[in-house]
Design a protein around this motif. Structure first.
Motif, PDB file in Angstrom:
ATOM      1  N   PHE A  84      -7.696 -17.405 100.276  1.00  0.00           N
ATOM      2  CA  PHE A  84      -8.047 -18.762 100.700  1.00  0.00           C
ATOM      3  C   PHE A  84      -7.872 -19.751  99.556  1.00  0.00           C
ATOM      4  CE2 PHE A  84     -10.412 -22.299 102.446  1.00  0.00           C
ATOM      5  CZ  PHE A  84     -10.077 -22.233 103.795  1.00  0.00           C
ATOM      6  N   GLY A  85      -8.129 -19.288  98.334  1.00  0.00           N
ATOM      7  CA  GLY A  85      -7.909 -20.163  97.180  1.00  0.00           C
ATOM      8  C   GLY A  85      -6.460 -20.614  97.075  1.00  0.00           C
ATOM      9  N   ASN A  86      -5.536 -19.718  97.438  1.00  0.00           N
ATOM     10  CA  ASN A  86      -4.119 -20.080  97.431  1.00  0.00           C
ATOM     11  C   ASN A  86      -3.839 -21.197  98.429  1.00  0.00           C
ATOM     12  OD1 ASN A  86      -1.259 -19.838  96.957  1.00  0.00           O
ATOM     13  ND2 ASN A  86      -1.114 -18.631  98.828  1.00  0.00           N
ATOM     14  N   LEU A  87      -4.438 -21.103  99.624  1.00  0.00           N
ATOM     15  CA  LEU A  87      -4.252 -22.149 100.627  1.00  0.00           C
ATOM     16  C   LEU A  87      -4.871 -23.473 100.170  1.00  0.00           C
ATOM     17  CD1 LEU A  87      -4.980 -20.239 103.963  1.00  0.00           C
ATOM     18  CD2 LEU A  87      -2.776 -20.670 102.863  1.00  0.00           C
ATOM     19  N   GLU A  88      -6.031 -23.395  99.541  1.00  0.00           N
ATOM     20  CA  GLU A  88      -6.670 -24.611  99.051  1.00  0.00           C
ATOM     21  C   GLU A  88      -5.820 -25.290  97.986  1.00  0.00           C
ATOM     22  OE1 GLU A  88     -11.421 -24.495  99.458  1.00  0.00           O
ATOM     23  OE2 GLU A  88     -10.625 -23.142  97.951  1.00  0.00           O
ATOM     24  N   ARG A  89      -5.251 -24.498  97.083  1.00  0.00           N
ATOM     25  CA  ARG A  89      -4.413 -25.087  96.028  1.00  0.00           C
ATOM     26  C   ARG A  89      -3.193 -25.782  96.621  1.00  0.00           C
ATOM     27  NH1 ARG A  89      -6.047 -20.267  93.572  1.00  0.00           N
ATOM     28  NH2 ARG A  89      -4.168 -19.159  94.229  1.00  0.00           N
ATOM     29  N   GLN A  90      -2.627 -25.176  97.666  1.00  0.00           N
ATOM     30  CA  GLN A  90      -1.465 -25.801  98.295  1.00  0.00           C
ATOM     31  C   GLN A  90      -1.861 -27.077  99.045  1.00  0.00           C
ATOM     32  OE1 GLN A  90       1.413 -23.212 100.230  1.00  0.00           O
ATOM     33  NE2 GLN A  90       0.351 -21.450  99.367  1.00  0.00           N
ATOM     34  N   ALA A  91      -3.012 -27.049  99.708  1.00  0.00           N
ATOM     35  CA  ALA A  91      -3.488 -28.251 100.390  1.00  0.00           C
ATOM     36  C   ALA A  91      -3.749 -29.364  99.386  1.00  0.00           C
ATOM     37  CB  ALA A  91      -4.763 -27.931 101.184  1.00  0.00           C
ATOM     38  N   GLN A  92      -4.334 -28.990  98.241  1.00  0.00           N
ATOM     39  CA  GLN A  92      -4.607 -29.982  97.201  1.00  0.00           C
ATOM     40  C   GLN A  92      -3.302 -30.565  96.657  1.00  0.00           C
ATOM     41  OE1 GLN A  92      -6.981 -28.527  93.953  1.00  0.00           O
ATOM     42  NE2 GLN A  92      -6.704 -30.361  92.731  1.00  0.00           N
ATOM     43  N   ALA A  93      -2.328 -29.700  96.360  1.00  0.00           N
ATOM     44  CA  ALA A  93      -1.051 -30.173  95.837  1.00  0.00           C
ATOM     45  C   ALA A  93      -0.341 -31.080  96.834  1.00  0.00           C
ATOM     46  CB  ALA A  93      -0.161 -28.986  95.479  1.00  0.00           C
ATOM     47  N   THR A  94      -0.463 -30.751  98.128  1.00  0.00           N
ATOM     48  CA  THR A  94       0.161 -31.573  99.152  1.00  0.00           C
ATOM     49  C   THR A  94      -0.476 -32.959  99.190  1.00  0.00           C
ATOM     50  OG1 THR A  94       0.695 -29.626 100.484  1.00  0.00           O
ATOM     51  CG2 THR A  94       0.701 -31.752 101.601  1.00  0.00           C
ATOM     52  N   GLY A  95      -1.815 -33.002  99.156  1.00  0.00           N
ATOM     53  CA  GLY A  95      -2.497 -34.297  99.167  1.00  0.00           C
ATOM     54  C   GLY A  95      -2.118 -35.153  97.972  1.00  0.00           C
ATOM     55  N   GLU A  96      -2.004 -34.532  96.798  1.00  0.00           N
ATOM     56  CA  GLU A  96      -1.616 -35.278  95.593  1.00  0.00           C
ATOM     57  C   GLU A  96      -0.177 -35.787  95.713  1.00  0.00           C
ATOM     58  OE1 GLU A  96      -2.289 -32.397  92.593  1.00  0.00           O
ATOM     59  OE2 GLU A  96      -4.468 -32.768  92.490  1.00  0.00           O
ATOM     60  N   HIS A  97       0.695 -34.949  96.265  1.00  0.00           N
ATOM     61  CA  HIS A  97       2.091 -35.355  96.418  1.00  0.00           C
ATOM     62  C   HIS A  97       2.207 -36.538  97.382  1.00  0.00           C
ATOM     63  CE1 HIS A  97       6.478 -34.976  96.804  1.00  0.00           C
ATOM     64  NE2 HIS A  97       6.270 -35.237  98.083  1.00  0.00           N
ATOM     65  N   VAL A  98       1.428 -36.496  98.468  1.00  0.00           N
ATOM     66  CA  VAL A  98       1.480 -37.582  99.437  1.00  0.00           C
ATOM     67  C   VAL A  98       1.074 -38.900  98.784  1.00  0.00           C
ATOM     68  CG1 VAL A  98       0.450 -38.498 101.549  1.00  0.00           C
ATOM     69  CG2 VAL A  98       1.146 -36.114 101.434  1.00  0.00           C
ATOM     70  N   ALA A  99       0.027 -38.867  97.952  1.00  0.00           N
ATOM     71  CA  ALA A  99      -0.410 -40.090  97.273  1.00  0.00           C
ATOM     72  C   ALA A  99       0.698 -40.645  96.384  1.00  0.00           C
ATOM     73  CB  ALA A  99      -1.663 -39.804  96.446  1.00  0.00           C
ATOM     74  N   GLU A 100       1.419 -39.760  95.709  1.00  0.00           N
ATOM     75  CA  GLU A 100       2.514 -40.194  94.849  1.00  0.00           C
ATOM     76  C   GLU A 100       3.692 -40.708  95.675  1.00  0.00           C
ATOM     77  OE1 GLU A 100       2.553 -40.364  91.642  1.00  0.00           O
ATOM     78  OE2 GLU A 100       0.772 -39.226  91.045  1.00  0.00           O
ATOM     79  N   GLN A 101       4.013 -39.988  96.751  1.00  0.00           N
ATOM     80  CA  GLN A 101       5.201 -40.301  97.548  1.00  0.00           C
ATOM     81  C   GLN A 101       5.040 -41.587  98.344  1.00  0.00           C
ATOM     82  OE1 GLN A 101       8.088 -38.827  97.763  1.00  0.00           O
ATOM     83  NE2 GLN A 101       8.978 -39.640  99.650  1.00  0.00           N
ATOM     84  N   VAL A 102       3.931 -41.674  99.092  1.00  0.00           N
ATOM     85  CA  VAL A 102       3.756 -42.785 100.017  1.00  0.00           C
ATOM     86  C   VAL A 102       3.526 -44.098  99.288  1.00  0.00           C
ATOM     87  CG1 VAL A 102       2.356 -43.674 101.910  1.00  0.00           C
ATOM     88  CG2 VAL A 102       2.890 -41.256 101.789  1.00  0.00           C
ATOM     89  N   TYR A 103       2.848 -44.034  98.164  1.00  0.00           N
ATOM     90  CA  TYR A 103       2.526 -45.263  97.446  1.00  0.00           C
ATOM     91  C   TYR A 103       3.257 -45.359  96.110  1.00  0.00           C
ATOM     92  CZ  TYR A 103      -0.777 -45.714 101.142  1.00  0.00           C
ATOM     93  OH  TYR A 103      -1.327 -45.821 102.397  1.00  0.00           O
ATOM     94  N   SER A 104       4.489 -44.925  96.129  1.00  0.00           N
ATOM     95  CA  SER A 104       5.340 -45.113  94.963  1.00  0.00           C
ATOM     96  C   SER A 104       5.677 -46.586  94.854  1.00  0.00           C
ATOM     97  CB  SER A 104       6.624 -44.292  95.121  1.00  0.00           C
ATOM     98  OG  SER A 104       7.351 -44.746  96.243  1.00  0.00           O
ATOM     99  N   LEU A 105       6.306 -46.979  93.790  1.00  0.00           N
ATOM    100  CA  LEU A 105       6.613 -48.382  93.561  1.00  0.00           C
ATOM    101  C   LEU A 105       7.463 -48.950  94.680  1.00  0.00           C
ATOM    102  CD1 LEU A 105       6.495 -50.839  91.749  1.00  0.00           C
ATOM    103  CD2 LEU A 105       8.494 -49.984  90.535  1.00  0.00           C
ATOM    104  N   ARG A 106       8.461 -48.187  95.130  1.00  0.00           N
ATOM    105  CA  ARG A 106       9.333 -48.718  96.172  1.00  0.00           C
ATOM    106  C   ARG A 106       8.612 -48.830  97.501  1.00  0.00           C
ATOM    107  NH1 ARG A 106      12.836 -44.816  99.107  1.00  0.00           N
ATOM    108  NH2 ARG A 106      11.832 -42.788  99.070  1.00  0.00           N
TER     109      ARG A 106
END
Length: 482
Positions: A84-106
């Motif tokens: 389950f820790g593996n799934l949590e780490r992936q969920a966390q990484a996905t959430g962080e990536h979304v914040a970077e992707q969706v609200y990038s400068l462009r």
């Protein structure tokens, strides 16, 4: 970013709009084979390829693993914790990536198709949020997004709007299962208010952070093509909150025990909601947040009203949308006036180089709140002077057709006084990038604009309205905005 993790690849591929072509999902198994750790973990250690996706597609196994991961000392605890820790780490990484992707400068500069996450894929991947393990993964993803987004300095209203959408797709918005939070696994934060209900535990509410009536602000800004503009979501939320507080439509009982019996469900929409799926999801989110406010010391102290009924909410949102559309049309007319010679302008008279911007935040000295004026006009020719020429324009789509002349005059006086109080006098401009940002200036004139189509075509009626506006100290205009 570990792009070799299948679950993360699927989520990120979907954000790019290629879920079906590049990362097809295995079928969801309602009746999986008997659980064995050997189905997911290799004998020599590590995870078998693709088993993270397989685990979330087997709800029974997922919930079993999550339960074991919480029970120290029982057989299988360490293996379950690893899985389950593996799934949590992936969920966390996905959430962080979304914040970077969706609200990038462009994405902040222009609204592109891939700037809007396709959150429905999270629901397609995880399925209905029926168990605490499923809800825990959703919560981790949402919290990771929220934490990274805040660290990038995004507006609170934008962050919360996206988090609300993320959680609403597969569960009642703002609700996480009791078991998902009982072990205190949520990320540490500042002071919070926890609200307990008989069936769900509401999402932790930060004081002053989440306002039920503001639900849908992001969607409205997106649909109007203004999501990428600075301050638009904040302005939209503030207007929704104010409009909902003044709404006179039918509301549900204020007594919490009576209100509990009327809890709406995403899975069981009321009559008419099927054709308004997006609005129904917003209503459920609005209802749950309002319930949390009514059972929270913060909300009780603020004196929040009970939620509108579903029919009342539909009427409220339809009226709000019409007002928003009228404001946008008036703003366009003002921008057209900018190109006219001064003698031909009707509102922006006396300005050599008028500049108009919509939904600009204004703050009065000694007040914590910000008011968003429909349009703010500045004469750029006076910016270098110590006293720039500034005028405020307040737009109202109010129906005067069934009012008497005296009632209309009183309404104009009330609207005029309100506009002066909010947008007149000495104010500080709070729009980043505005030429007067953070400067304290005095508004020289406040305009009040009504929809001409909603006013009787009698000269004496209009004369009474103009006289009332003069008494209130504002300049009145009638505009037809087709």
């Amino acid at each position: 970013m570990n792009l070799r993790a299948p679950l993360l690849i699927l989520a990120l591929a979907c954000l790019a709009g290629t879920c079906d072509e590049e990362a097809p999902l295995p079928p969801r198994e309602a009746h999986p084979p008997a659980f064995e750790f050997s189905q997911y973990l290799a004998k020599k250690g590590g995870f078998l390829p693709g088993t993270d996706v397989l685990l979330v597609r087997r709800p029974e196994h997922l919930e079993h693993v999550y339960e074991l991961s919480l029970r120290e000392g029982v057989p299988g605890h360490e293996e379950a914790k690893e899985l389950f820790g593996n799934l949590e780490r992936q969920a966390q990484a996905t959430g962080e990536h979304v914040a970077e992707q969706v609200y990038s400068l462009r994405c902040a500069a222009v609204e592109l198709p891939d700037c809007v996450p396709k959150w429905r894929f999270i629901d397609e991947l995880l399925g209905p949020a029926e168990g605490p393990g499923n809800r825990r993964l959703r919560q981790v993803l949402a919290e990771a997004f929220e934490k990274r987004a805040r660290s990038k300095g995004l507006e609170t209203t934008v962050v919360m709007a996206v988090v609300n959408v993320m959680l609403a797709e597969g569960m009642l918005q703002s609700a996480v299962g009791k078991a998902a939070t009982a072990e205190g696994r949520a990320a540490a934060g500042g002071p919070r208010v926890l609200v307990e209900t008989p069936t769900v535990q509401a999402r932790e509410l930060g004081a002053g952070e989440v306002r039920a009536a503001g639900v849908g602000a992001q969607r409205l800004a997106l649909e109007s093509g203004r999501l990428g503009l600075k301050g638009e979501v904040s302005a939209m939320e503030a207007r929704l909150v104010e409009a909902e507080a003044q709404e006179v439509g039918t509301r549900q009982p204020a007594a919490v025990k009576e209100l509990e019996k009327l809890r709406p469900s995403l899975e069981r929409p009321l009559a008419g909601a099927e054709v308004e799926e997006g609005l129904w999801r917003e209503y459920v989110s609005y209802w749950e947040l309002r319930y949390a406010e009514l059972t929270s010391p913060v909300g009780v102290e603020a004196g929040v009203k009970p939620p509108l009924s579903w029919p009342g909410y539909r009427v409220f949102r339809a009226r709000f949308r019409r007002a928003m559309e009228f404001q946008a049309k008036v703003s366009a007319l003002l921008r057209g006036e900018v190109r006219l010679p001064p003698a031909e302008r009707q509102v922006l008279r006396g300005m050599k180089q008028p500049l108009t911007e919509s939904n600009v935040g204004l703050k009065h000295k000694g007040q914590a709140s910000v008011n968003y004026v429909d349009d703010l006009a500045v004469d750029e020719a006076t910016l270098k002077n110590g006293t720039p020429h500034v005028e405020s324009i307040s737009t109202k789509q109010r129906d005067f057709m069934r009012m008497s002349r005296d009632d209309a005059a009183e309404q104009v006086k009330a609207d005029g006084k309100e506009a002066l109080a909010k947008y007149g006098g000495e104010v500080e401009v709070r729009r980043p990038g505005h030429p007067l940002f953070e400067r304290r200036i005095r508004v020289s004139r406040v305009h009040l604009v009504y929809d001409e189509a909603l006013i009787p075509q009698f000269p004496e009626f209009r004369d009474a309205m103009v006289g009332a506006a003069d008494t209130a100290g504002v300049e009145l205009h009638f505009r037809h905005a087709p």
